[in-house]
Structure formats: C-alpha cells, structure tokens
Design a protein around this motif. Structure first.
Motif, PDB file in Angstrom:
ATOM      1  N   ARG A 115      49.202  46.919  34.777  1.00 46.38           N
ATOM      2  CA  ARG A 115      48.134  46.624  34.327  1.00 46.38           C
ATOM      3  C   ARG A 115      47.829  45.485  33.022  1.00 46.38           C
ATOM      4  N   SER A 120      46.295  45.470  41.695  1.00 43.43           N
ATOM      5  CA  SER A 120      45.245  46.040  42.416  1.00 43.43           C
ATOM      6  C   SER A 120      44.663  46.419  43.940  1.00 43.43           C
ATOM      7  N   SER A 142      45.711  50.393  42.300  1.00 39.31           N
ATOM      8  CA  SER A 142      43.764  50.226  41.524  1.00 39.31           C
ATOM      9  C   SER A 142      42.341  50.707  42.302  1.00 39.31           C
ATOM     10  N   THR A 143      42.394  49.616  43.341  1.00 34.50           N
ATOM     11  CA  THR A 143      41.039  49.801  44.329  1.00 34.50           C
ATOM     12  C   THR A 143      41.732  51.364  45.327  1.00 34.50           C
ATOM     13  N   ARG A 202      32.481  46.255  43.712  1.00 33.53           N
ATOM     14  CA  ARG A 202      33.319  45.690  43.380  1.00 33.53           C
ATOM     15  C   ARG A 202      32.990  44.440  43.609  1.00 33.53           C
ATOM     16  N   LEU A 211      40.783  38.161  45.168  1.00 35.78           N
ATOM     17  CA  LEU A 211      40.366  40.002  45.223  1.00 35.78           C
ATOM     18  C   LEU A 211      39.720  40.093  45.883  1.00 35.78           C
ATOM     19  N   THR A 267      39.484  43.060  49.020  1.00 37.96           N
ATOM     20  CA  THR A 267      38.918  44.259  49.330  1.00 37.96           C
ATOM     21  C   THR A 267      38.060  44.182  50.171  1.00 37.96           C
ATOM     22  N   TYR A 272      40.247  42.726  30.761  1.00 38.96           N
ATOM     23  CA  TYR A 272      39.376  42.285  31.792  1.00 38.96           C
ATOM     24  C   TYR A 272      38.735  40.115  31.529  1.00 38.96           C
TER      25      TYR A 272
END
Length: 415
Positions: A21, A73, A76-77, A102, A172, A176, A340
């Motif tokens: 990442r 992503s 990671s989720t 989130r 994202l 999600t 981030y």
C-alpha cells in the motif's frame, strides 16, 4: 461461510500488504509528477519541457496502478472488519460500527481536502490557462460562493469546484458501502450460496488459470462498457470504472481472509512477471499499430491484451510482495500513518511547485527534480511537523487517533 463473510483466523499483521500500500501510493506520487512532463497527456498543469519517451513507462504503470490500490483497499477492508469482529468484547462493544468508522476515515478527509488542500490545484490551473485572474484569496472567495467560471478554466469548472485526485476516497466509500450491503443480502440463502460459489471459484484458481481467467472479467467490462462510459471519476455514469475497480476491490476482499492463494501467487511470481513483460510489449506494439478509426474487433484485441497484461502484473506484484515484503520493516509503522496525508497533499504540492517553477525555465531535469524533491519534502514537513502533532488535524487527514505513546512510536519509526 458466504462469499461476503470474513474468515475468523488469528489476526496476524500482513506486513506485505502494508508495504505494498505504501509503495503503491509512493508510485502514485511519482506518476503524478511525470504527468507534468509526459507529452500529449492532459494534466492540470503542464511544463514547457515535455517528453515522448515517457509514454511507454507511463503506460506500463497506468494500466494497473489504481487496480492495485483498489485490490489492496479490499484486502485492508477485510482485515479491518475481521479485527473489529474479534475485538467485540467488553468495552470494545461501544466502538462505532464499521461503516461509520470507514465513513469518518474517508468522507471527513475528502471534505477537508476539497475545502482546504485541493483548491490550490484549480487556482494554479486556471491562472496558467489565462482563464482565472491572479490572486489566490479572491479566487477562494469565488470558489466557495458558487462562482460561474469561464469554460475550461479548470477540471470541474462546470460544477464550480473539484475533488481532483481525491475521487478515490469517494469511490472507496461507495464500494465499502456496497460490500457491506452485499454481506446483508448474503443472509438470504440464494444470494449467500451464489456469493460463496464465486468466492470459492476465485480462491480455488491455480497455475495458469489464476494468471489468466480473472483477466476475462476485466476484459468483459472493457468490451461492454468502456466505449459507452469512458472514465470521468465523477461518480455518475462512470460505469466502466465502477465495474472494473469494484471487481478488483472484491477480489482483494476475498484474498484478505485467505492464505492458500497467497502461497500460489508467491509460487507463480516468476512466470507472472515474465508473462506481464511479454504481454506489455505485445499490447503496446499492437495498440500503436491501430488506425485512427479502428474497427471494434481491433479495439477488443487491444483490450484483451491490456486486460491480460494488467492482471498478470497484479499477480506478479502481489506474489513478489508476499515473498519479499512480509516482514516488520522499521519504516512500516511510519508509512502506515503517513501514507494517507501524503496522498491528500502530494498533488496540490506538485501543481503548486510546478506553477512556481515553470516560468523560470530552469531546464527539464532541474525543474522536475525540484518539483519532485519539494513535493516529498513538503509532504514530510507538513505530515510529521504539523498533522501528526495536532489531533484534530490528523483526523482531518485520515490518520488514526494517536495518543502520546502512539505519536512517540510514529516519531521513532520515521527517524
């Protein structure tokens, strides 16, 4: 177990996913820097020094860079939700739901970034285009008040504002939300059984099937949607992008809770990278031979080669990453926190520095070096010197809440 379930295994930190990442977003910074200098590719600001030789390396990266980010992503989720489910005991039961976690980590940085960080981009672009008057604070007063901008002043002028590179956060969040809705639908037996079969079919792929068959789904979206719905990153009617990235997000979600497929990817890493390199050359040669008015079958041939290349490259990156990066590097704790805010900051810094330096005519190499070095230095100074030290500002940049011990750990990791 349904295809939308999270496997309940020991919560072992996957250092390779963390490292990939960080490296993927680092590559994104380099890619956006190169966009200033690659000839005939549109960007928010362009240098007077532009180079044709950048086309091939940029194309090499372009076809999988965001695919990789959305796959990671998804992984990671899966791991975050698994961790939350395992921690649901005692006081942990009072933590907010995963969806709201989130939302706070994605939408708050999006809104803050659009209001504070991104506006420098349309300002620089508009002034460079000669369609916005110099004067940043006057521009900001107009920007916040719904001003009617001249046509073509900057990307997003039609709406009066823009999220530019922060579109990823919106997408994202949507994926999600769709994933969590799917988990609810999977409680209905017919949907649950269907999702379970799809997940098992994907995770059961081995050998050449793993390197080739998922590319068929990527090609399907290109063949059916790309011409009708070209990329916009504006959410509405961006169906080709949604189909492609959501598919890769789900692939990542399924992989996040599995171990066997990672062992297979590591085993296939050498043939995967060899296949990717060969496919890229063939894909580019065939694409460059296309006439201006290509027939549909010619486009489909190119898209098939592109899909095979992109997927084999993703397999190679994941396989090599699992083989080489699954260890607790000292820089990883810092990178996990810094990635981030660096993502949010980098494009505004690139465009601002290019806007300042382009008129000086320093030469292409010197100019690019100064823009790149200034972007890295600016991201580091703002993140480590300000954002990580001010609690509310860190939250606005998507960083996890850090008490003093965590801040000290962050400082040690970057030292």
């Amino acid at each position: 177990m349904t295809g939308f379930a999270v496997q309940q295994k020991a919560n072992i930190r996957r250092h390779d996913i963390d490292a990939l990442r960080a490296l993927a977003f680092g590559l994104l910074i380099l890619y956006h820097l190169a966009m200033v200098y690659v000839h005939e590719w549109d960007f928010h600001i362009k240098s007077s020094y532009q180079y044709d030789w950048l086309h091939w390396p940029m194309m090499f990266v372009n076809r999988w860079r965001m695919d990789l980010i959305f796959m990671i992503s998804g992984m990671s989720t899966a791991m975050l939700l698994q961790k939350m489910q395992q921690n649901r005991s005692g006081t942990a039961n009072r933590q907010p739901g995963f969806f709201w976690q989130r939302t706070s980590r994605l939408i708050l940085p999006l809104l803050f970034g659009m209001a504070v960080v991104v506006p420098i981009q349309p300002y620089c672009q508009g002034v460079a285009n000669g369609l916005v008057a110099p004067g940043f604070w006057q521009f900001m007063a107009h920007y916040y008040s719904g001003y009617h901008w001249p046509a073509g002043a900057f990307d997003g002028w039609q709406y009066g504002f823009t999220w530019n590179h922060l579109w990823y956060l919106v997408y994202l969040w949507i994926y999600t939300a769709a994933l969590l809705l799917g988990r609810q639908l999977a409680r209905i037996p017919v949907f649950g059984e269907m999702a379970t079969r799809w997940r098992a079919a994907f995770l059961g792929l081995r050998g050449w099937q793993l390197l080739a068959l998922p590319a068929g789904l990527i090609f399907l979206w290109a063949g059916t949607l790309q011409l009708a719905y070209p990329d916009t990153h504006a959410v509405v009617n961006d169906w080709y992008v949604h189909a492609n990235y959501f598919t890769l997000f789900i692939f990542g979600w399924w992989m996040g809770g599995d171990t066997a497929i990672w062992a297979e990817l590591a085993r296939l890493r050498k043939p995967a990278i060899a296949a990717a390199l060969v496919l890229f050359v063939v894909y580019r040669v065939v694409a460059d031979m296309l006439p201006d008015e290509a027939a549909v079958w010619q486009l489909l041939t190119v898209w098939a080669l592109r899909s095979l290349y992109a997927w084999s490259m993703l397999c190679a990156l994941l396989g090599w990453g699992h083989a080489l990066l699954n260890r607790p590097f000292r820089w990883l704790p810092w990178a996990n926190q810094a990635v981030y805010p660096w993502y949010i900051l980098h494009q505004s810094l690139i465009i601002l520095l290019a806007y300042w330096l382009i008129p000086l005519k320093l030469g292409g190499a010197v100019e690019a070096l100064l823009v790149g070095a200034g972007t890295v230095l600016g991201c580091w100074l703002i993140t480590s010197g300000v954002v990580a030290r001010v609690g509310w500002l860190g939250v606005c940049f998507g960083m996890k809440k850090m008490g003093r011990p965590a801040v000290a750990s962050f400082e040690r990791a970057k030292a």
